[in-house]
Design a protein around this motif. Structure first.
Motif, PDB file in Angstrom:
ATOM      1  N   THR A  41       0.752  -1.076  -0.102  1.00 35.26           N
ATOM      2  CA  THR A  41       0.000   0.002   0.047  1.00 35.26           C
ATOM      3  C   THR A  41       0.935   1.456   0.160  1.00 35.26           C
ATOM      4  OG1 THR A  41      -0.022  -0.012   2.395  1.00 35.26           O
ATOM      5  CG2 THR A  41      -1.819  -1.276   1.306  1.00 35.26           C
ATOM      6  N   ILE A  42       0.301   2.371  -0.124  1.00 36.73           N
ATOM      7  CA  ILE A  42       0.895   3.657   0.139  1.00 36.73           C
ATOM      8  C   ILE A  42       1.552   3.617   1.337  1.00 36.73           C
ATOM      9  CG2 ILE A  42       0.736   6.074   0.426  1.00 36.73           C
ATOM     10  CD1 ILE A  42      -1.487   6.170  -1.585  1.00 36.73           C
ATOM     11  N   ALA A  43       1.186   3.230   2.311  1.00 40.10           N
ATOM     12  CA  ALA A  43       1.963   3.045   3.824  1.00 40.10           C
ATOM     13  C   ALA A  43       3.076   2.197   3.683  1.00 40.10           C
ATOM     14  CB  ALA A  43       1.015   2.642   5.024  1.00 40.10           C
ATOM     15  N   HIS A  44       2.984   1.056   3.000  1.00 40.07           N
ATOM     16  CA  HIS A  44       4.086  -0.007   2.841  1.00 40.07           C
ATOM     17  C   HIS A  44       5.321   1.052   2.038  1.00 40.07           C
ATOM     18  CE1 HIS A  44       1.438  -3.116   3.517  1.00 40.07           C
ATOM     19  NE2 HIS A  44       2.207  -3.833   3.886  1.00 40.07           N
ATOM     20  N   GLN A  45       4.973   1.872   0.940  1.00 38.88           N
ATOM     21  CA  GLN A  45       6.088   2.313   0.273  1.00 38.88           C
ATOM     22  C   GLN A  45       6.867   3.378   1.375  1.00 38.88           C
ATOM     23  OE1 GLN A  45       6.831   2.054  -2.803  1.00 38.88           O
ATOM     24  NE2 GLN A  45       5.076   0.750  -3.636  1.00 38.88           N
ATOM     25  N   ILE A  46       5.921   4.208   1.888  1.00 40.69           N
ATOM     26  CA  ILE A  46       6.596   4.930   2.636  1.00 40.69           C
ATOM     27  C   ILE A  46       7.329   4.471   3.941  1.00 40.69           C
ATOM     28  CG2 ILE A  46       6.332   7.221   4.596  1.00 40.69           C
ATOM     29  CD1 ILE A  46       5.753   7.621   1.315  1.00 40.69           C
ATOM     30  N   ALA A  47       6.853   3.380   4.564  1.00 36.95           N
ATOM     31  CA  ALA A  47       7.499   2.452   5.607  1.00 36.95           C
ATOM     32  C   ALA A  47       8.795   1.835   5.192  1.00 36.95           C
ATOM     33  CB  ALA A  47       6.543   1.633   6.196  1.00 36.95           C
ATOM     34  N   HIS A  48       9.016   1.642   3.917  1.00 36.73           N
ATOM     35  CA  HIS A  48       9.976   1.141   3.275  1.00 36.73           C
ATOM     36  C   HIS A  48      11.003   2.229   3.169  1.00 36.73           C
ATOM     37  CE1 HIS A  48      12.774  -1.249   1.001  1.00 36.73           C
ATOM     38  NE2 HIS A  48      12.788  -0.173   0.063  1.00 36.73           N
ATOM     39  N   ALA A  50      11.438   4.956   4.994  1.00 30.51           N
ATOM     40  CA  ALA A  50      11.845   5.179   6.251  1.00 30.51           C
ATOM     41  C   ALA A  50      12.799   4.111   6.942  1.00 30.51           C
ATOM     42  CB  ALA A  50      10.489   5.361   7.169  1.00 30.51           C
ATOM     43  N   TRP A  51      12.424   2.831   6.502  1.00 27.15           N
ATOM     44  CA  TRP A  51      13.590   1.624   6.938  1.00 27.15           C
ATOM     45  C   TRP A  51      14.694   1.815   6.501  1.00 27.15           C
ATOM     46  CZ3 TRP A  51      15.538  -2.413   4.362  1.00 27.15           C
ATOM     47  CH2 TRP A  51      15.742  -3.455   5.163  1.00 27.15           C
ATOM     48  N   THR A  52      14.926   1.841   5.165  1.00 26.24           N
ATOM     49  CA  THR A  52      15.792   1.993   4.399  1.00 26.24           C
ATOM     50  C   THR A  52      16.789   3.283   4.895  1.00 26.24           C
ATOM     51  OG1 THR A  52      14.791   1.114   2.614  1.00 26.24           O
ATOM     52  CG2 THR A  52      17.143   1.828   2.110  1.00 26.24           C
ATOM     53  N   ASP A  53      15.794   4.564   5.098  1.00 29.14           N
ATOM     54  CA  ASP A  53      16.831   5.629   5.499  1.00 29.14           C
ATOM     55  C   ASP A  53      17.348   5.441   6.888  1.00 29.14           C
ATOM     56  OD1 ASP A  53      16.073   7.191   3.423  1.00 29.14           O
ATOM     57  OD2 ASP A  53      14.563   8.093   4.324  1.00 29.14           O
ATOM     58  N   ASP A  54      16.721   4.677   7.727  1.00 31.31           N
ATOM     59  CA  ASP A  54      17.266   4.426   9.083  1.00 31.31           C
ATOM     60  C   ASP A  54      18.523   3.555   8.798  1.00 31.31           C
ATOM     61  OD1 ASP A  54      15.484   5.769  10.183  1.00 31.31           O
ATOM     62  OD2 ASP A  54      14.326   3.887  10.689  1.00 31.31           O
ATOM     63  N   TRP A  55      18.645   2.486   8.061  1.00 35.97           N
ATOM     64  CA  TRP A  55      19.836   1.762   7.893  1.00 35.97           C
ATOM     65  C   TRP A  55      21.018   2.645   7.094  1.00 35.97           C
ATOM     66  CZ3 TRP A  55      20.866  -2.503   9.865  1.00 35.97           C
ATOM     67  CH2 TRP A  55      20.003  -3.390  10.347  1.00 35.97           C
ATOM     68  N   ALA A  56      20.567   3.469   6.214  1.00 35.65           N
ATOM     69  CA  ALA A  56      21.643   4.094   5.694  1.00 35.65           C
ATOM     70  C   ALA A  56      22.152   5.310   6.731  1.00 35.65           C
ATOM     71  CB  ALA A  56      20.954   5.246   4.487  1.00 35.65           C
ATOM     72  N   GLY A  77      15.960 -17.192   6.468  1.00 35.51           N
ATOM     73  CA  GLY A  77      14.588 -17.557   6.234  1.00 35.51           C
ATOM     74  C   GLY A  77      13.570 -16.526   6.502  1.00 35.51           C
ATOM     75  N   THR A  78      14.230 -15.257   6.801  1.00 37.61           N
ATOM     76  CA  THR A  78      13.523 -13.934   7.174  1.00 37.61           C
ATOM     77  C   THR A  78      13.498 -12.969   5.637  1.00 37.61           C
ATOM     78  OG1 THR A  78      15.103 -12.680   8.022  1.00 37.61           O
ATOM     79  CG2 THR A  78      13.738 -13.958   9.387  1.00 37.61           C
ATOM     80  N   ASP A  79      12.826 -12.198   5.588  1.00 37.29           N
ATOM     81  CA  ASP A  79      12.629 -11.499   4.596  1.00 37.29           C
ATOM     82  C   ASP A  79      12.556  -9.891   5.197  1.00 37.29           C
ATOM     83  OD1 ASP A  79      12.273  -9.514   2.421  1.00 37.29           O
ATOM     84  OD2 ASP A  79      10.907 -10.833   1.467  1.00 37.29           O
ATOM     85  N   PRO A  80      13.672  -9.341   5.611  1.00 37.49           N
ATOM     86  CA  PRO A  80      13.816  -8.140   6.462  1.00 37.49           C
ATOM     87  C   PRO A  80      13.011  -6.958   5.614  1.00 37.49           C
ATOM     88  CG  PRO A  80      15.943  -8.868   6.336  1.00 37.49           C
ATOM     89  CD  PRO A  80      15.099  -9.900   5.578  1.00 37.49           C
ATOM     90  N   VAL A  81      13.334  -6.549   4.349  1.00 39.65           N
ATOM     91  CA  VAL A  81      12.435  -5.784   3.520  1.00 39.65           C
ATOM     92  C   VAL A  81      11.060  -5.744   3.999  1.00 39.65           C
ATOM     93  CG1 VAL A  81      12.288  -4.879   1.209  1.00 39.65           C
ATOM     94  CG2 VAL A  81      14.569  -5.640   2.063  1.00 39.65           C
ATOM     95  N   GLU A  82      10.523  -6.795   3.594  1.00 37.12           N
ATOM     96  CA  GLU A  82       8.978  -7.060   3.582  1.00 37.12           C
ATOM     97  C   GLU A  82       8.748  -6.809   5.076  1.00 37.12           C
ATOM     98  OE1 GLU A  82       6.496  -7.410   1.525  1.00 37.12           O
ATOM     99  OE2 GLU A  82       8.117  -7.764  -0.441  1.00 37.12           O
ATOM    100  N   GLU A  83       9.155  -7.491   6.081  1.00 39.44           N
ATOM    101  CA  GLU A  83       8.996  -7.255   7.356  1.00 39.44           C
ATOM    102  C   GLU A  83       9.028  -5.691   7.939  1.00 39.44           C
ATOM    103  OE1 GLU A  83      11.679  -9.882   9.544  1.00 39.44           O
ATOM    104  OE2 GLU A  83      10.689 -11.687   8.535  1.00 39.44           O
ATOM    105  N   GLY A  84      10.278  -4.923   7.368  1.00 37.88           N
ATOM    106  CA  GLY A  84      10.203  -3.700   7.636  1.00 37.88           C
ATOM    107  C   GLY A  84       9.190  -2.723   7.215  1.00 37.88           C
ATOM    108  N   ALA A  85       8.790  -3.298   5.823  1.00 33.12           N
ATOM    109  CA  ALA A  85       7.566  -2.389   5.330  1.00 33.12           C
ATOM    110  C   ALA A  85       6.272  -2.635   6.155  1.00 33.12           C
ATOM    111  CB  ALA A  85       7.557  -2.745   3.609  1.00 33.12           C
ATOM    112  N   ALA A  86       6.042  -3.719   6.395  1.00 41.96           N
ATOM    113  CA  ALA A  86       4.811  -4.316   6.986  1.00 41.96           C
ATOM    114  C   ALA A  86       4.647  -3.658   8.543  1.00 41.96           C
ATOM    115  CB  ALA A  86       4.609  -5.650   6.972  1.00 41.96           C
TER     116      ALA A  86
END
Length: 272
Positions: A41-48, A50-56, A77-86
């Motif tokens: 969703t739009i929320a997932h896009q912004i959350a991703h 935010a998540w990537t900016d934090d790592w950077a 076995g995890t998907d941090p990108v999907e989990e961070g967005a969710a």
């Protein structure tokens, strides 16, 4: 094209501000609108973002700790990108917006303070602060395209697209490698028409392989926001023809891309 770190950070800030203006006025229900990215969703896009900016920001602020933190945080076995967005998408819209704003400001400050000649660790190859800023601008613009498409909004292209196009050209060999293919040995000339009609060019003028067309279309293709059939790019020569369908300016595994004809009709868009 602005290549100084100060100029890149100013452009990154402007890209953030433009996307912020697009989502800040949304009703809470609009954050749940689906975007062209499957399941997001739009929320997932912004959350991703935010998540990537934090790592950077962590990479720029504490480069010596970045790798160890990644190893502790990413388990098999995890998907941090999907989990961070969710996780971010589950927040209330105003909380998510505040988190994104705070994180991106912290990233800008961290990149500004980082030594300009030191390569910072990342999920792909290490990058200098200027390159990391360019990558963040590219991703912000690309995910902003998904948000705009979800809202039926048309963003006016700006000269900042040149950063995205430059990254798209520079990652040509990377794209071939992702698909188990050798990088072309013959040069490719890329000639793009910028938003103001100026010519943006890479590669020798006499290169046998060529790609020409609008800069916006090239940027949409290399960020995999449009299918090859839906952009007005002309390619000639075997290397150029082989590159465009697999072009990818972002790190990670080969992207799924978009289906042909999936771009929203221009008539349905509202100017932004």
């Amino acid at each position: 094209m602005t290549t100084t770190l100060d100029g890149l950070l100013a452009d990154l800030r402007a890209e953030n501000t433009e996307l912020d203006a697009l989502v800040a006025r949304l009703d809470p229900a609009d954050w749940a609108r689906p975007t062209p990215a499957e399941g997001w969703t739009i929320a997932h896009q912004i959350a991703h973002l935010a998540w990537t900016d934090d790592w950077a920001a962590l990479s720029a602020r504490e480069p010596e700790d970045f790798t160890s933190v990644v190893e502790r945080s990413f388990s098999p076995g995890t998907d941090p990108v999907e989990e961070g967005a969710a996780a971010g998408a589950a927040l209330a819209p105003d909380e998510l917006l505040s988190r994104w704003r705070t994180g991106r400001d912290q990233l800008l400050a961290a990149l500004e303070a980082a030594p300009s000649d030191v390569r910072l660790p990342w999920f792909g190859p290490p990058m200098k602060p200027a390159s990391l800023a360019t990558a963040r601008l590219m991703e912000t613009w690309a995910h902003g395209q998904d948000v705009a498409d979800a809202l039926g909004a048309t963003r006016a292209p700006t000269a900042r697209l040149r950063h995205v196009a430059h990254l798209g050209v520079r990652t040509m060999g990377f794209a071939f490698g992702l698909h188990g293919l050798p990088a072309p040995q013959t040069p490719i000339r890329v000639e793009l028409t910028g938003p103001d009609g100026e010519l943006w060019a890479w590669g020798p003028e006499d290169a046998p392989d060529r790609i020409t067309g609008p800069a916006l279309d090239f940027c949409q293709l290399v960020t995999q926001r449009r299918h090859r059939d839906d952009v007005a790019l002309v390619a000639s020569g075997p290397s150029a023809l082989a590159w465009l369908p697999i072009a990818q300016a972002f790190a990670g595994a080969p992207g799924k891309g978009r289906e042909p004809g999936s771009a929203p009709p221009a008539a349905e868009h509202q100017p932004f």
